[in-house]
Motif scaffolding. Sequence first.
Motif, PDB file in Angstrom:
ATOM      1  N   ARG A  68       3.835  18.461   2.115  1.00 25.62           N
ATOM      2  CA  ARG A  68       2.967  19.782   1.753  1.00 25.62           C
ATOM      3  C   ARG A  68       2.218  19.155  -0.044  1.00 25.62           C
ATOM      4  O   ARG A  68       2.005  19.159   0.232  1.00 25.62           O
ATOM      5  CB  ARG A  68       4.182  20.880   0.805  1.00 25.62           C
ATOM      6  N   ARG A  69       3.122  17.965  -0.474  1.00 25.71           N
ATOM      7  CA  ARG A  69       2.889  16.564  -1.592  1.00 25.71           C
ATOM      8  C   ARG A  69       2.509  15.959  -1.013  1.00 25.71           C
ATOM      9  O   ARG A  69       1.968  15.754  -0.140  1.00 25.71           O
ATOM     10  CB  ARG A  69       4.139  16.155  -2.229  1.00 25.71           C
ATOM     11  N   ARG A  70       1.190  15.088  -2.129  1.00 26.45           N
ATOM     12  CA  ARG A  70       0.516  14.253  -1.401  1.00 26.45           C
ATOM     13  C   ARG A  70       0.662  13.262  -0.943  1.00 26.45           C
ATOM     14  O   ARG A  70       0.634  12.741  -0.466  1.00 26.45           O
ATOM     15  CB  ARG A  70      -0.521  13.986  -2.991  1.00 26.45           C
ATOM     16  N   LEU A  71       1.613  12.120  -1.269  1.00 29.74           N
ATOM     17  CA  LEU A  71       2.747  12.216  -1.445  1.00 29.74           C
ATOM     18  C   LEU A  71       3.641  11.772   0.239  1.00 29.74           C
ATOM     19  O   LEU A  71       3.885  11.237   1.344  1.00 29.74           O
ATOM     20  CB  LEU A  71       3.691  11.274  -1.946  1.00 29.74           C
ATOM     21  N   ASP A  72       3.952  12.142   0.421  1.00 28.40           N
ATOM     22  CA  ASP A  72       5.138  13.140   2.164  1.00 28.40           C
ATOM     23  C   ASP A  72       2.906  13.255   2.520  1.00 28.40           C
ATOM     24  O   ASP A  72       3.880  13.107   3.746  1.00 28.40           O
ATOM     25  CB  ASP A  72       5.030  14.516   1.362  1.00 28.40           C
ATOM     26  N   GLN A  74       0.441  11.388   2.410  1.00 23.58           N
ATOM     27  CA  GLN A  74      -0.170   9.845   2.878  1.00 23.58           C
ATOM     28  C   GLN A  74       0.801   9.293   3.735  1.00 23.58           C
ATOM     29  O   GLN A  74       0.728   8.427   4.767  1.00 23.58           O
ATOM     30  CB  GLN A  74       0.149   9.153   1.435  1.00 23.58           C
ATOM     31  N   ALA A  75       2.812   9.693   3.882  1.00 19.92           N
ATOM     32  CA  ALA A  75       3.522   9.402   4.078  1.00 19.92           C
ATOM     33  C   ALA A  75       3.570   9.406   5.602  1.00 19.92           C
ATOM     34  O   ALA A  75       3.914   8.279   7.111  1.00 19.92           O
ATOM     35  CB  ALA A  75       4.787   9.224   3.404  1.00 19.92           C
ATOM     36  N   ALA A  76       3.541  10.570   6.178  1.00 24.37           N
ATOM     37  CA  ALA A  76       3.245  11.244   7.118  1.00 24.37           C
ATOM     38  C   ALA A  76       2.205  10.554   8.069  1.00 24.37           C
ATOM     39  O   ALA A  76       1.958  10.296   9.432  1.00 24.37           O
ATOM     40  CB  ALA A  76       3.072  12.954   7.654  1.00 24.37           C
ATOM     41  N   LYS A  78       0.674   7.789   7.615  1.00 21.66           N
ATOM     42  CA  LYS A  78       0.927   6.439   7.495  1.00 21.66           C
ATOM     43  C   LYS A  78       2.035   5.786   9.012  1.00 21.66           C
ATOM     44  O   LYS A  78       1.847   5.548   9.580  1.00 21.66           O
ATOM     45  CB  LYS A  78       1.722   5.781   7.142  1.00 21.66           C
ATOM     46  N   CYS A  79       3.033   7.048   9.113  1.00 22.21           N
ATOM     47  CA  CYS A  79       3.469   7.166  10.279  1.00 22.21           C
ATOM     48  C   CYS A  79       3.125   7.611  11.196  1.00 22.21           C
ATOM     49  O   CYS A  79       3.238   7.085  12.527  1.00 22.21           O
ATOM     50  CB  CYS A  79       4.875   8.078   9.542  1.00 22.21           C
ATOM     51  N   ILE A  80       2.395   8.632  10.998  1.00 22.00           N
ATOM     52  CA  ILE A  80       1.720   8.918  12.067  1.00 22.00           C
ATOM     53  C   ILE A  80       0.673   7.829  13.705  1.00 22.00           C
ATOM     54  O   ILE A  80       0.891   7.617  14.487  1.00 22.00           O
ATOM     55  CB  ILE A  80       0.868   9.987  12.524  1.00 22.00           C
ATOM     56  N   LYS A  81       0.257   7.096  11.738  1.00 22.61           N
ATOM     57  CA  LYS A  81      -1.164   5.572  12.036  1.00 22.61           C
ATOM     58  C   LYS A  81       0.003   4.825  13.186  1.00 22.61           C
ATOM     59  O   LYS A  81      -0.086   4.659  14.596  1.00 22.61           O
ATOM     60  CB  LYS A  81      -1.229   5.012  11.576  1.00 22.61           C
ATOM     61  N   SER A  82       1.095   4.019  12.627  1.00 23.64           N
ATOM     62  CA  SER A  82       2.426   3.334  13.256  1.00 23.64           C
ATOM     63  C   SER A  82       2.232   3.709  14.613  1.00 23.64           C
ATOM     64  O   SER A  82       2.359   3.268  15.390  1.00 23.64           O
ATOM     65  CB  SER A  82       3.909   3.668  12.092  1.00 23.64           C
ATOM     66  N   LEU A  83       3.072   5.084  14.695  1.00 23.40           N
ATOM     67  CA  LEU A  83       2.963   6.176  16.150  1.00 23.40           C
ATOM     68  C   LEU A  83       2.093   5.495  17.104  1.00 23.40           C
ATOM     69  O   LEU A  83       2.769   5.463  18.046  1.00 23.40           O
ATOM     70  CB  LEU A  83       3.897   7.326  15.922  1.00 23.40           C
ATOM     71  N   ALA A  84       0.876   6.335  16.721  1.00 25.14           N
ATOM     72  CA  ALA A  84      -0.385   6.308  17.278  1.00 25.14           C
ATOM     73  C   ALA A  84      -0.056   4.305  18.249  1.00 25.14           C
ATOM     74  O   ALA A  84      -0.626   4.347  19.793  1.00 25.14           O
ATOM     75  CB  ALA A  84      -1.074   6.669  17.084  1.00 25.14           C
ATOM     76  N   ALA A  85      -0.651   3.869  17.107  1.00 27.00           N
ATOM     77  CA  ALA A  85      -0.555   2.373  17.419  1.00 27.00           C
ATOM     78  C   ALA A  85       0.825   1.386  18.632  1.00 27.00           C
ATOM     79  O   ALA A  85       0.640   0.812  19.831  1.00 27.00           O
ATOM     80  CB  ALA A  85      -0.482   1.082  15.877  1.00 27.00           C
ATOM     81  N   ASP A  86       2.279   2.468  18.176  1.00 26.37           N
ATOM     82  CA  ASP A  86       3.259   1.941  19.768  1.00 26.37           C
ATOM     83  C   ASP A  86       3.088   2.663  20.672  1.00 26.37           C
ATOM     84  O   ASP A  86       3.461   2.548  21.708  1.00 26.37           O
ATOM     85  CB  ASP A  86       4.148   2.059  18.873  1.00 26.37           C
ATOM     86  N   ILE A  87       1.829   3.608  20.773  1.00 26.34           N
ATOM     87  CA  ILE A  87       2.287   4.817  22.192  1.00 26.34           C
ATOM     88  C   ILE A  87       1.108   3.486  23.312  1.00 26.34           C
ATOM     89  O   ILE A  87       0.202   3.906  23.084  1.00 26.34           O
ATOM     90  CB  ILE A  87       1.929   6.071  21.521  1.00 26.34           C
ATOM     91  N   SER A  88       1.672   3.236  24.752  1.00 29.56           N
ATOM     92  CA  SER A  88       0.930   2.867  25.205  1.00 29.56           C
ATOM     93  C   SER A  88      -0.452   4.257  25.701  1.00 29.56           C
ATOM     94  O   SER A  88       0.595   4.861  26.261  1.00 29.56           O
ATOM     95  CB  SER A  88       1.232   1.930  26.209  1.00 29.56           C
ATOM     96  N   ASP A  89      -1.335   3.168  25.955  1.00 33.46           N
ATOM     97  CA  ASP A  89      -2.052   4.227  27.336  1.00 33.46           C
ATOM     98  C   ASP A  89      -2.381   5.638  26.098  1.00 33.46           C
ATOM     99  O   ASP A  89      -2.722   6.593  26.897  1.00 33.46           O
ATOM    100  CB  ASP A  89      -1.715   4.956  28.247  1.00 33.46           C
ATOM    101  N   ILE A  90      -2.504   5.772  25.219  1.00 32.55           N
ATOM    102  CA  ILE A  90      -3.401   6.887  24.401  1.00 32.55           C
ATOM    103  C   ILE A  90      -4.230   7.435  24.125  1.00 32.55           C
ATOM    104  O   ILE A  90      -5.087   6.565  24.133  1.00 32.55           O
ATOM    105  CB  ILE A  90      -2.446   6.688  22.841  1.00 32.55           C
ATOM    106  N   ASN A  91      -4.495   8.857  24.531  1.00 31.09           N
ATOM    107  CA  ASN A  91      -5.968   9.235  24.685  1.00 31.09           C
ATOM    108  C   ASN A  91      -6.137   9.455  22.937  1.00 31.09           C
ATOM    109  O   ASN A  91      -6.349  10.824  22.707  1.00 31.09           O
ATOM    110  CB  ASN A  91      -6.193  10.263  25.189  1.00 31.09           C
ATOM    111  N   TYR A  92      -7.390   9.129  22.225  1.00 34.26           N
ATOM    112  CA  TYR A  92      -6.949   9.518  21.148  1.00 34.26           C
ATOM    113  C   TYR A  92      -7.997  11.093  21.155  1.00 34.26           C
ATOM    114  O   TYR A  92      -8.029  11.700  20.253  1.00 34.26           O
ATOM    115  CB  TYR A  92      -8.115   8.755  20.250  1.00 34.26           C
ATOM    116  N   SER A  93      -8.732  11.247  21.906  1.00 34.77           N
ATOM    117  CA  SER A  93      -9.941  12.623  21.703  1.00 34.77           C
ATOM    118  C   SER A  93      -8.677  13.610  22.258  1.00 34.77           C
ATOM    119  O   SER A  93      -9.118  14.376  21.575  1.00 34.77           O
ATOM    120  CB  SER A  93     -10.855  12.066  22.960  1.00 34.77           C
ATOM    121  N   ARG A 118      -6.548   7.419   1.274  1.00 38.78           N
ATOM    122  CA  ARG A 118      -7.779   8.019   0.650  1.00 38.78           C
ATOM    123  C   ARG A 118      -7.414   9.529   0.841  1.00 38.78           C
ATOM    124  O   ARG A 118      -7.940  10.999  -0.152  1.00 38.78           O
ATOM    125  CB  ARG A 118      -8.698   8.090   1.265  1.00 38.78           C
ATOM    126  N   PHE A 119      -6.458  10.022   1.880  1.00 39.36           N
ATOM    127  CA  PHE A 119      -6.071  11.412   1.575  1.00 39.36           C
ATOM    128  C   PHE A 119      -5.282  12.246   0.712  1.00 39.36           C
ATOM    129  O   PHE A 119      -4.167  12.014   0.713  1.00 39.36           O
ATOM    130  CB  PHE A 119      -4.691  11.230   3.689  1.00 39.36           C
TER     131      PHE A 119
END
Length: 124
Positions: A68-72, A74-76, A78-93, A118-119
């Motif tokens: 709900r909060r801005r910092l939350d 932003q943290a979420a 960053k975590c999603i970006k990190s998770l996505a980078a760790d998933i092989s064969d991710i389909n971004y579409s 910036r989010f």
Amino acid sequence: MPRSMSLKLACVVVLWLLVGAPLAQGAISCVQVKYSLLPCVGYVRGNNAGPAPPDCCKGIRSLKSAARRRLDRQAACKCIKSLAADISDINYSVAAGLPGQCKVHIPYKISPSIDCKRFVSNLS
């Protein structure tokens, strides 16, 4: 170790971390984000045209309500970006379409290039 056994072990570890690790002053944790999105991993690895799995949508909705909060948010992000980078064969579409399929509005497109600093928009 078979893939299904690895996934079960990962789930147990994530659950243990989620229960054992307190949230720092209400801030959302990467463990919480990982746990919420774990049911989506198999889905975003393919060219899925069907509906998103119900447990995936449930996780997305719980993550949105927790961030709900801005910092939350932003943290979420960053975590999603990190998770996505760790998933092989991710389909971004497919990943980008998940919020819409789950009827959750987020004011940005899920992509590896999102600038989480910036989010700051409100999630409605």
